[in-house]
Design a protein around this motif. Sequence first.
Motif, PDB file in Angstrom:
ATOM      1  N   ASN A 301       0.810  -1.212   0.000  1.00  0.00           N
ATOM      2  CA  ASN A 301       0.000   0.000   0.000  1.00  0.00           C
ATOM      3  C   ASN A 301       0.847   1.268   0.000  1.00  0.00           C
ATOM      4  OD1 ASN A 301      -2.168  -1.892   1.878  1.00  0.00           O
ATOM      5  ND2 ASN A 301      -2.924  -0.796   0.095  1.00  0.00           N
ATOM      6  N   GLY A 302       2.169   1.145  -0.051  1.00  0.00           N
ATOM      7  CA  GLY A 302       3.013   2.331  -0.025  1.00  0.00           C
ATOM      8  C   GLY A 302       4.391   2.037  -0.579  1.00  0.00           C
ATOM      9  N   GLU A 503      -2.734 -21.648   0.696  1.00  0.00           N
ATOM     10  CA  GLU A 503      -2.503 -20.524  -0.210  1.00  0.00           C
ATOM     11  C   GLU A 503      -3.859 -20.073  -0.751  1.00  0.00           C
ATOM     12  OE1 GLU A 503      -0.689 -19.740  -4.593  1.00  0.00           O
ATOM     13  OE2 GLU A 503       0.743 -20.565  -3.134  1.00  0.00           O
ATOM     14  N   LEU A 504      -4.304 -18.936  -0.257  1.00  0.00           N
ATOM     15  CA  LEU A 504      -5.589 -18.402  -0.681  1.00  0.00           C
ATOM     16  C   LEU A 504      -5.456 -17.795  -2.077  1.00  0.00           C
ATOM     17  CD1 LEU A 504      -6.540 -16.570   2.638  1.00  0.00           C
ATOM     18  CD2 LEU A 504      -7.273 -18.846   1.898  1.00  0.00           C
ATOM     19  N   ASP A 505      -6.375 -18.140  -2.950  1.00  0.00           N
ATOM     20  CA  ASP A 505      -6.331 -17.634  -4.324  1.00  0.00           C
ATOM     21  C   ASP A 505      -6.951 -16.237  -4.369  1.00  0.00           C
ATOM     22  OD1 ASP A 505      -5.923 -17.465  -7.032  1.00  0.00           O
ATOM     23  OD2 ASP A 505      -7.717 -18.631  -7.550  1.00  0.00           O
ATOM     24  N   VAL A 506      -6.303 -15.294  -3.661  1.00  0.00           N
ATOM     25  CA  VAL A 506      -6.783 -13.909  -3.605  1.00  0.00           C
ATOM     26  C   VAL A 506      -5.587 -12.969  -3.685  1.00  0.00           C
ATOM     27  CG1 VAL A 506      -8.770 -14.529  -2.187  1.00  0.00           C
ATOM     28  CG2 VAL A 506      -6.656 -13.771  -1.080  1.00  0.00           C
ATOM     29  N   ALA A 507      -5.880 -11.713  -3.968  1.00  0.00           N
ATOM     30  CA  ALA A 507      -4.876 -10.654  -3.909  1.00  0.00           C
ATOM     31  C   ALA A 507      -5.074  -9.912  -2.600  1.00  0.00           C
ATOM     32  CB  ALA A 507      -5.027  -9.700  -5.092  1.00  0.00           C
ATOM     33  N   GLY A 508      -4.103  -9.992  -1.709  1.00  0.00           N
ATOM     34  CA  GLY A 508      -4.180  -9.284  -0.435  1.00  0.00           C
ATOM     35  C   GLY A 508      -3.300  -8.047  -0.466  1.00  0.00           C
ATOM     36  N   SER A 509      -3.438  -7.216   0.573  1.00  0.00           N
ATOM     37  CA  SER A 509      -2.562  -6.047   0.707  1.00  0.00           C
ATOM     38  C   SER A 509      -2.411  -5.722   2.182  1.00  0.00           C
ATOM     39  CB  SER A 509      -3.105  -4.847  -0.080  1.00  0.00           C
ATOM     40  OG  SER A 509      -4.409  -4.505   0.331  1.00  0.00           O
ATOM     41  N   HIS A 510      -1.560  -4.756   2.484  1.00  0.00           N
ATOM     42  CA  HIS A 510      -1.210  -4.451   3.864  1.00  0.00           C
ATOM     43  C   HIS A 510      -2.422  -4.255   4.780  1.00  0.00           C
ATOM     44  CE1 HIS A 510       3.049  -3.018   2.625  1.00  0.00           C
ATOM     45  NE2 HIS A 510       3.162  -4.105   3.341  1.00  0.00           N
ATOM     46  N   GLN A 540     -12.403  -9.150  -0.306  1.00  0.00           N
ATOM     47  CA  GLN A 540     -11.813  -7.821  -0.442  1.00  0.00           C
ATOM     48  C   GLN A 540     -10.852  -7.782  -1.616  1.00  0.00           C
ATOM     49  OE1 GLN A 540     -12.598  -5.020   0.540  1.00  0.00           O
ATOM     50  NE2 GLN A 540     -11.251  -4.080   2.038  1.00  0.00           N
ATOM     51  N   GLY A 541     -10.434  -6.601  -2.019  1.00  0.00           N
ATOM     52  CA  GLY A 541      -9.434  -6.441  -3.060  1.00  0.00           C
ATOM     53  C   GLY A 541      -8.204  -5.753  -2.520  1.00  0.00           C
ATOM     54  N   ALA A 542      -7.132  -5.823  -3.265  1.00  0.00           N
ATOM     55  CA  ALA A 542      -5.894  -5.145  -2.901  1.00  0.00           C
ATOM     56  C   ALA A 542      -5.867  -3.774  -3.561  1.00  0.00           C
ATOM     57  CB  ALA A 542      -4.690  -5.967  -3.350  1.00  0.00           C
ATOM     58  N   ASP A 543      -5.263  -2.788  -2.875  1.00  0.00           N
ATOM     59  CA  ASP A 543      -5.205  -1.448  -3.445  1.00  0.00           C
ATOM     60  C   ASP A 543      -3.819  -0.861  -3.274  1.00  0.00           C
ATOM     61  OD1 ASP A 543      -5.485   0.883  -0.985  1.00  0.00           O
ATOM     62  OD2 ASP A 543      -5.964  -1.183  -0.486  1.00  0.00           O
ATOM     63  N   TYR A 551      -5.312   2.029  -7.830  1.00  0.00           N
ATOM     64  CA  TYR A 551      -5.378   0.703  -8.439  1.00  0.00           C
ATOM     65  C   TYR A 551      -6.115  -0.255  -7.501  1.00  0.00           C
ATOM     66  CZ  TYR A 551      -1.748   2.294 -11.703  1.00  0.00           C
ATOM     67  OH  TYR A 551      -1.035   2.972 -12.654  1.00  0.00           O
ATOM     68  N   TRP A 552      -6.958  -1.078  -8.092  1.00  0.00           N
ATOM     69  CA  TRP A 552      -7.717  -2.068  -7.329  1.00  0.00           C
ATOM     70  C   TRP A 552      -7.554  -3.425  -8.014  1.00  0.00           C
ATOM     71  CZ3 TRP A 552      -9.986  -1.878  -2.700  1.00  0.00           C
ATOM     72  CH2 TRP A 552     -10.926  -2.853  -2.346  1.00  0.00           C
ATOM     73  N   ALA A 553      -7.060  -4.417  -7.245  1.00  0.00           N
ATOM     74  CA  ALA A 553      -6.757  -5.735  -7.811  1.00  0.00           C
ATOM     75  C   ALA A 553      -7.585  -6.808  -7.123  1.00  0.00           C
ATOM     76  CB  ALA A 553      -5.270  -6.046  -7.648  1.00  0.00           C
ATOM     77  N   ALA A 554      -8.063  -7.774  -7.913  1.00  0.00           N
ATOM     78  CA  ALA A 554      -8.801  -8.926  -7.402  1.00  0.00           C
ATOM     79  C   ALA A 554      -8.915  -9.943  -8.527  1.00  0.00           C
ATOM     80  CB  ALA A 554     -10.185  -8.530  -6.901  1.00  0.00           C
TER      81      ALA A 554
END
Length: 617
Positions: A301-302, A503-510, A540-543, A551-554
Amino acid sequence: MFLSLSRVLLSFILLAVISKVTFLGWYEFSYTTTSLLEFFKATAWGVRFDLTVAFLLSCLGFLLLLPIAPFSKAHQLCHKVWLVLCGAWIIFTTVGDTIYLSQASRHVTVDLHLGKGMELELATTALTQFGHLILVAVVLLAIYSYVAIRCVPAIRFANKWYSSIAIALVWVLLTVTAVRGGFSDKPQSPMYAYKIGDVNQARIAWSAPYGITYYSLIGEDKSGHRWTPEQSLEAMEDLRQQLNRTTSTQLETLSDHDVIVVLLESWTAVDMKSYGSEFDSTPFFDSLREESLTTTSFYSNGFRTVEGVFTTMCSHPNPVGGSVAGSRLESMPYQCLPQVLKEQGWHTTFVQGSGKGMVGAFAQALGFTDSFGKFDYEDVGQEQNYWGYMDDGIYDFALEKLASHSQPQFMVINTGTTHDSYLPNESDYAFGKSTPDETRRSVVNYSDQSLERFVSKLKAQTDKPTLLVLVADHTMVGARSDLRHVSIPFLMVGINTDLAPQELDVAGSHKDIAPTIMDWLGGQVSWFSGRSLLSSNYQQGADFTVNNQFYWAAQQKLVRINATSGEKEACYQIGDNTTTLTEQTCDSPEFQTMYQQGKRYMLYSQQHLFDGTTQQY
């Protein structure tokens, strides 16, 4: 007199343009897909900012040297010194800003204030990792100094005193007009570069000497820029309902387990085999990932440690394209994970190997009781680099602190080996060091070995249920039309406790880390904007943000949104290695849904951030 002032002005303008073309050109053609025509068009558009800098410096020099004008020799000598000093300022602010741009994907703005107390480390890093750019800067300064001293004579005053005064007043008026960007009611912000209408061309049009001067003068308490539009109370209520926030706060039944978060300084997934890299630079992390809770992809996120710390600890994004730390937002009220746990009986500690500086102070503002830096270490012969202690020394210090408290522990460790390019022995450069990529992989490989020793010692030392979280705070690579600058490693592993490997099939973020930790401890916090990765219905999505782009990822898809207009700008398919991008049309229902999710999250979270109401999220 007017002619001599014009020569000084012209010398500064030419130097500013040449410096920009030299150093920013290196960045643009190394890290972006900017064409030569686009580069020079944006450079020409940005000359207005170079003109502002030139007027400022020429006018300031004229006023400062005015008292010694009657003393011809002294005036000429001081004039030459002033030219050289101004030349150095123009050149080295430009090269410094370019180096920062290559690492953080943005120009220096409010971030200028984050380097307080770390000036020597920053200078050393620039010299060791970007020595070729510094050498070019020194050569350019030498050439400019020689030409300017020979061809730009000292200011000659008019024969009539009133003529000199009239010219001086005209020059001051021109300078004020240049600084204000015309006849506006306030000085133009460096952000005026975005008036070019294209974010990529604005990056080129930007003037580093003007930007750094501007943000130095306005002070850190007033700096900060908001890209997103103001939301009304009605709009915020609509957003809240659309986001469907249902989490309640539950802290009564927390398990008194230890939690250790290791912020892997500057690690990037692009170097790691388990994330699809061809290079096996982190074999221990990759093996540990197989027995941990992790995600297919994880995004930062940074681009600075304080930004990663804020979002990881507070589960809330930084301002679009900027940082909470060092700006007026820093004084807003936050209730972050370390503060929540401290109030529930945990001892909260932040450990790093460099000087505490902005990072250490900011960490304590978020709820850490103790903050330790290199000056708190007892020197027992542990290896150090230019920033401070390397990872083995940091880990050993942290283990000592963990053993010194009987109450439950929440500790964050910011590593230090990968803050630099130094390794103790030539044989330690397992991947070589002839290129920046080789050096980075060698250093992260050395850091991975230290991590293995730390995990082994931690398992042997503790008999309490402990959650170990490993995640990079940010990367140290530039963007090349892909996601290598934000794709980072992440895992959670249990020690003396069960945490099913998955292993979760997702895009995570901080922002997902704090709610996941709370979930593991048996609680939840309503104002965290992320979601627990332990949840059975994580959606949720990663940003992440770059300048004014959100940017928003999923689902291995990515949407780019203009933070000011709220319009979607582009859509991409993310490759299996979490970094490569293939542009797609945005017509599909999946992209439309992602766009709406990302836009709602951006507007809602940014409004709470700037209102100081993050606890009402």
